[in-house]
Every structure is written in C-alpha cells, then in structure tokens.
Design a protein around this motif. Structure first.
Motif, PDB file in Angstrom:
ATOM      1  N   ALA A   1       5.626  11.805   3.771  1.00  0.00           N
ATOM      2  CA  ALA A   1       6.118  10.469   3.422  1.00  0.00           C
ATOM      3  C   ALA A   1       5.230   9.406   4.069  1.00  0.00           C
ATOM      4  O   ALA A   1       4.860   8.415   3.422  1.00  0.00           O
ATOM      5  CB  ALA A   1       7.569  10.305   3.858  1.00  0.00           C
ATOM      6  N   LEU A   2       4.852   9.630   5.322  1.00  0.00           N
ATOM      7  CA  LEU A   2       3.977   8.695   6.027  1.00  0.00           C
ATOM      8  C   LEU A   2       2.598   8.649   5.376  1.00  0.00           C
ATOM      9  O   LEU A   2       2.007   7.574   5.215  1.00  0.00           O
ATOM     10  CB  LEU A   2       3.860   9.096   7.499  1.00  0.00           C
ATOM     11  N   HIS A   3       2.089   9.799   4.974  1.00  0.00           N
ATOM     12  CA  HIS A   3       0.798   9.861   4.283  1.00  0.00           C
ATOM     13  C   HIS A   3       0.843   9.047   2.981  1.00  0.00           C
ATOM     14  O   HIS A   3      -0.100   8.303   2.681  1.00  0.00           O
ATOM     15  CB  HIS A   3       0.424  11.317   3.988  1.00  0.00           C
ATOM     16  N   LEU A   4       1.928   9.185   2.231  1.00  0.00           N
ATOM     17  CA  LEU A   4       2.073   8.425   0.986  1.00  0.00           C
ATOM     18  C   LEU A   4       2.165   6.925   1.256  1.00  0.00           C
ATOM     19  O   LEU A   4       1.601   6.121   0.508  1.00  0.00           O
ATOM     20  CB  LEU A   4       3.294   8.903   0.203  1.00  0.00           C
ATOM     21  N   CYS A   5       2.861   6.554   2.329  1.00  0.00           N
ATOM     22  CA  CYS A   5       2.936   5.132   2.707  1.00  0.00           C
ATOM     23  C   CYS A   5       1.545   4.589   3.013  1.00  0.00           C
ATOM     24  O   CYS A   5       1.178   3.492   2.572  1.00  0.00           O
ATOM     25  CB  CYS A   5       3.834   4.941   3.930  1.00  0.00           C
ATOM     26  N   ASN A   6       0.769   5.365   3.748  1.00  0.00           N
ATOM     27  CA  ASN A   6      -0.599   4.957   4.072  1.00  0.00           C
ATOM     28  C   ASN A   6      -1.467   4.854   2.819  1.00  0.00           C
ATOM     29  O   ASN A   6      -2.262   3.925   2.683  1.00  0.00           O
ATOM     30  CB  ASN A   6      -1.228   5.910   5.086  1.00  0.00           C
ATOM     31  N   ALA A   7      -1.320   5.811   1.904  1.00  0.00           N
ATOM     32  CA  ALA A   7      -2.089   5.788   0.662  1.00  0.00           C
ATOM     33  C   ALA A   7      -1.736   4.551  -0.163  1.00  0.00           C
ATOM     34  O   ALA A   7      -2.614   3.881  -0.730  1.00  0.00           O
ATOM     35  CB  ALA A   7      -1.836   7.053  -0.148  1.00  0.00           C
ATOM     36  N   MET A   8      -0.453   4.235  -0.209  1.00  0.00           N
ATOM     37  CA  MET A   8      -0.007   3.058  -0.960  1.00  0.00           C
ATOM     38  C   MET A   8      -0.566   1.791  -0.313  1.00  0.00           C
ATOM     39  O   MET A   8      -1.047   0.897  -1.000  1.00  0.00           O
ATOM     40  CB  MET A   8       1.522   3.025  -1.007  1.00  0.00           C
ATOM     41  N   LEU A   9      -0.532   1.712   1.007  1.00  0.00           N
ATOM     42  CA  LEU A   9      -1.053   0.553   1.725  1.00  0.00           C
ATOM     43  C   LEU A   9      -2.557   0.419   1.500  1.00  0.00           C
ATOM     44  O   LEU A   9      -3.063  -0.671   1.244  1.00  0.00           O
ATOM     45  CB  LEU A   9      -0.740   0.658   3.219  1.00  0.00           C
ATOM     46  N   GLN A  10      -3.275   1.516   1.575  1.00  0.00           N
ATOM     47  CA  GLN A  10      -4.724   1.510   1.349  1.00  0.00           C
ATOM     48  C   GLN A  10      -5.048   1.002  -0.047  1.00  0.00           C
ATOM     49  O   GLN A  10      -5.946   0.188  -0.221  1.00  0.00           O
ATOM     50  CB  GLN A  10      -5.303   2.918   1.555  1.00  0.00           C
ATOM     51  N   ARG A  11      -4.309   1.453  -1.013  1.00  0.00           N
ATOM     52  CA  ARG A  11      -4.522   1.016  -2.399  1.00  0.00           C
ATOM     53  C   ARG A  11      -4.289  -0.490  -2.522  1.00  0.00           C
ATOM     54  O   ARG A  11      -5.037  -1.181  -3.200  1.00  0.00           O
ATOM     55  CB  ARG A  11      -3.578   1.755  -3.332  1.00  0.00           C
ATOM     56  N   THR A  12      -3.267  -0.992  -1.852  1.00  0.00           N
ATOM     57  CA  THR A  12      -2.963  -2.423  -1.889  1.00  0.00           C
ATOM     58  C   THR A  12      -4.096  -3.233  -1.261  1.00  0.00           C
ATOM     59  O   THR A  12      -4.483  -4.276  -1.783  1.00  0.00           O
ATOM     60  CB  THR A  12      -1.636  -2.706  -1.147  1.00  0.00           C
ATOM     61  N   LEU A  13      -4.649  -2.724  -0.170  1.00  0.00           N
ATOM     62  CA  LEU A  13      -5.729  -3.423   0.511  1.00  0.00           C
ATOM     63  C   LEU A  13      -7.012  -3.426  -0.317  1.00  0.00           C
ATOM     64  O   LEU A  13      -7.791  -4.374  -0.261  1.00  0.00           O
ATOM     65  CB  LEU A  13      -5.996  -2.796   1.884  1.00  0.00           C
ATOM     66  N   GLU A  14      -7.226  -2.372  -1.087  1.00  0.00           N
ATOM     67  CA  GLU A  14      -8.439  -2.261  -1.898  1.00  0.00           C
ATOM     68  C   GLU A  14      -8.390  -3.137  -3.147  1.00  0.00           C
ATOM     69  O   GLU A  14      -9.407  -3.458  -3.720  1.00  0.00           O
ATOM     70  CB  GLU A  14      -8.690  -0.810  -2.307  1.00  0.00           C
ATOM     71  N   SER A  15      -7.202  -3.507  -3.575  1.00  0.00           N
ATOM     72  CA  SER A  15      -7.109  -4.289  -4.816  1.00  0.00           C
ATOM     73  C   SER A  15      -7.063  -5.765  -4.581  1.00  0.00           C
ATOM     74  O   SER A  15      -7.251  -6.329  -3.617  1.00  0.00           O
ATOM     75  CB  SER A  15      -5.899  -3.896  -5.627  1.00  0.00           C
TER      76      SER A  15
END
Length: 127
Positions: free
Chosen positions: A113-127
C-alpha cells in the motif's frame, strides 16, 4: 437476489450469440454487481470480454474491477490488473490507485500500500 444476478450475466452470452453490442454502461453495471456478490473472477472475465468485443472502457470501470478484488489473496489480482492497465499505456488516476491501495490495506499488505502511495505521488510530481 443472487439468482437474478446470474441471469443478468447470461445476457452477455446471449448478446454474443445474437450479435448484439453491449456498451460500457452495461458492462460497468454488471461488474458492479460482481463486486456486490464477491465475484471478482467474473468481474475480471467481463473486462476481458469487453476487450475481445472492442468495447471501450474508462478508469471508472477499471476501478470498479479492482474494487471487486477484496478478500484473502485477492490483493495480488488487483495489483496485476493495475499493472496490465499501466502497461497498456493508460493513465491510472488517483481513484484507481486508491482502490488498489484499499485492497492491500484490507489484506494487511501495508508495504505494498505504501509502495502504491509512493508511485501515485511520483506520478503526480512528474506531471
């Protein structure tokens, strides 16, 4: 009633035999019913049927399928679906990620769940 739900799914087979085209709304409704009765395998099968029939899908439908993957051991299927969608070059949104995160949380898979949260955050930062 559970029997009525099965009759609704039979319509998918009948529609194929009669060359009728079902739309995204119909499939989304059926997938939602699958979630209500814990029939996640059928929800995944319906998503495959949509693909075979070239029925367009959207993230709300994918989120609906991921949300049906609740219960012992089903979190892995939710993650597989998320990966398949990502590999198809579709952009999963926050709601889709949250559905997968929730599935992991229910199974005590907090690391994932934490990994998915980080992936979602990373995607938000990249866009």
């Amino acid at each position: 009633e559970h029997g009525e739900w099965k009759k609704a799914l039979e319509l998918v087979s009948i529609s194929a035999q009669r060359k009728m085209k079902l739309d995204t709304i119909t499939f989304n409704t059926l997938i939602g019913s699958c979630g209500e009765y814990g029939e996640w395998e059928m929800a995944v099968q319906l998503l495959s049927t949509m693909e075979r029939r070239s029925v367009e899908w959207d993230m709300s439908l994918v989120t609906n399928v991921i949300s049906t993957c609740r219960g012992p051991g089903k979190w892995e299927k939710a993650l597989q679906l998320l990966c398949v969608i990502e590999q198809s070059h579709a952009e999963c949104n926050e709601i889709t990620f949250n559905a997968a995160i929730s599935t992991c949380e229910l199974e005590g898979r907090w690391e994932m769940a934490l990994h998915l949260c980080n992936a979602m955050l990373q995607r938000t930062l990249e866009s």
